[in-house]
Design a protein around this motif. Structure first.
Motif, PDB file in Angstrom:
ATOM      1  N   HIS A 192       0.834  -1.193   0.000  1.00 14.91           N
ATOM      2  CA  HIS A 192       0.000   0.000   0.000  1.00 14.91           C
ATOM      3  C   HIS A 192       0.876   1.252   0.000  1.00 14.91           C
ATOM      4  O   HIS A 192       1.937   1.283   0.621  1.00 14.91           O
ATOM      5  N   ASP A 193       0.431   2.265  -0.743  1.00 12.55           N
ATOM      6  CA  ASP A 193       1.016   3.609  -0.654  1.00 12.55           C
ATOM      7  C   ASP A 193       2.516   3.557  -0.968  1.00 12.55           C
ATOM      8  O   ASP A 193       2.921   2.983  -1.971  1.00 12.55           O
ATOM      9  N   ASN A 203      -3.251   1.953  -4.139  1.00 11.63           N
ATOM     10  CA  ASN A 203      -3.103   3.402  -4.020  1.00 11.63           C
ATOM     11  C   ASN A 203      -1.645   3.845  -4.118  1.00 11.63           C
ATOM     12  O   ASN A 203      -1.127   4.524  -3.236  1.00 11.63           O
ATOM     13  N   ASP A 219      -9.353   9.523  -3.901  1.00  9.16           N
ATOM     14  CA  ASP A 219      -8.063   9.513  -3.209  1.00  9.16           C
ATOM     15  C   ASP A 219      -7.351  10.849  -3.422  1.00  9.16           C
ATOM     16  O   ASP A 219      -6.762  11.094  -4.477  1.00  9.16           O
ATOM     17  N   THR A 273      -2.778  10.206  -3.199  1.00  7.76           N
ATOM     18  CA  THR A 273      -1.966   9.835  -4.368  1.00  7.76           C
ATOM     19  C   THR A 273      -2.731   9.955  -5.684  1.00  7.76           C
ATOM     20  O   THR A 273      -2.120   9.878  -6.755  1.00  7.76           O
ATOM     21  N   HIS A 277      -8.004   6.866  -0.007  1.00  8.80           N
ATOM     22  CA  HIS A 277      -6.660   6.302   0.038  1.00  8.80           C
ATOM     23  C   HIS A 277      -6.602   4.982   0.803  1.00  8.80           C
ATOM     24  O   HIS A 277      -5.602   4.272   0.727  1.00  8.80           O
TER      25      HIS A 277
END
Length: 289
Positions: free
Chosen positions: A101-102, A126, A241, A244, A269
């Motif tokens: 994630h992220d 994301n 989101d 990002t 997100h």
């Protein structure tokens, strides 16, 4: 909490959640937390995925129950990808599914570039596209488009403007919570409860080191290697989101020869908080049976 020894002898922690139904044992899904440098506890069981799959959630160096790194360079995402390989060996897995994630999607992509034969499937939730050398601005567009949703927007907008001027990490924690609503599709009780823990889960030193020491040739080497990753890749974005955005996900998906891009509606997100049912169904359909 179990531990594993990494390439340099560091004892790093991980947690095990969920499991396969009896008689359907499959390799676990290794899940990497973003932030960067956030305690993996914020992933929870990914909206209920743990009811269907065994999940392994490692704490990156300097987060959760994993000790701080002796060398600050060990916080960089290429070095963190080496910890993923050590975890795989510790678990005795020949091949496995990896989810990130992220910011951790940079770690996962670096791992995929170095060990493509170890992955059955790769899920990138994301993602940003800093590794791709792109910084799309649609996250800001999404944020600004939500200005009429409620009083939270003005408070979040002010907090975002102040983040770059924060004098210490305590102030950063406070501003992150004030800005938190922009990361979710709604600002209801589940979202508030999830956001309340963020400041306590961040470690400023690993956070600062995550992107350090990665020069342009190294970045391009990773991108070149991603073209040879045969494993199916699922890139998930949320249409709300404001952290990002969605265009970064498009750039990430284009880096792979076998990638599918899926945007979840009414999702920010943290899709396992905003749209847990939709996310789990999507992951169940994608991950190996």
């Amino acid at each position: 909490m179990p531990h594993f020894s990494s390439y340099d002898g560091a004892e790093l922690s991980y947690r095990l959640l969920g499991g396969d139904p009896p008689g359907r044992e499959r390799p676990p899904v290794v899940c990497l937390a973003g932030g960067p440098a956030r305690d993996a506890a914020y992933l929870g069981d990914l909206g209920g995925l743990g009811a269907y799959r065994r999940l392994v959630l490692p704490d990156a160096r300097g987060t959760g129950d994993s000790p701080a790194a002796a060398d600050p360079g060990e916080y960089s995402f290429p070095r963190l990808s080496e910890d993923v390989e050590a975890l795989r060996a510790h678990l005795g897995l020949d091949r496995f599914a990896l989810l990130a994630h992220d910011a951790a999607t940079a770690t996962a992509q670096t791992y995929a570039a170095a060990h493509p034969d170890r992955l059955t499937h790769l899920v990138l939730l994301n993602p940003g596209s800093r590794l791709q050398g792109e910084l799309p601005d649609d996250a800001r567009e999404i944020f600004n488009s939500r200005a009429q949703e409620g009083d939270w927007w003005a408070e979040a907008h002010t907090a975002v403007q102040l983040l770059d001027q924060a004098a210490d990490f305590d102030e950063v924690r406070s501003l992150l919570f004030r800005a938190a609503p922009m990361a979710y599709a709604r600002w209801d009780e589940p979202q508030r409860a999830h956001a309340a823990a963020e400041g306590d889960q961040l470690n400023p030193v690993p956070r600062a080191g995550f992107w350090q020491g990665v020069d342009e040739p190294a970045r391009l080497t990773v991108l070149d290697a991603l073209r040879d990753v045969d494993a199916p890749v699922l890139v998930v974005t949320g249409d709300l989101d404001a952290v990002t955005g969605m265009r970064a996900g498009e750039a990430v998906a284009e880096s792979f020869p076998n990638a599918r891009l899926h945007t979840l509606k009414d999702t920010g997100h943290y899709p396992w908080i905003d749209s847990p049912g939709s996310l789990v169904r999507l992951l169940q359909d994608f991950l190996p049976a």
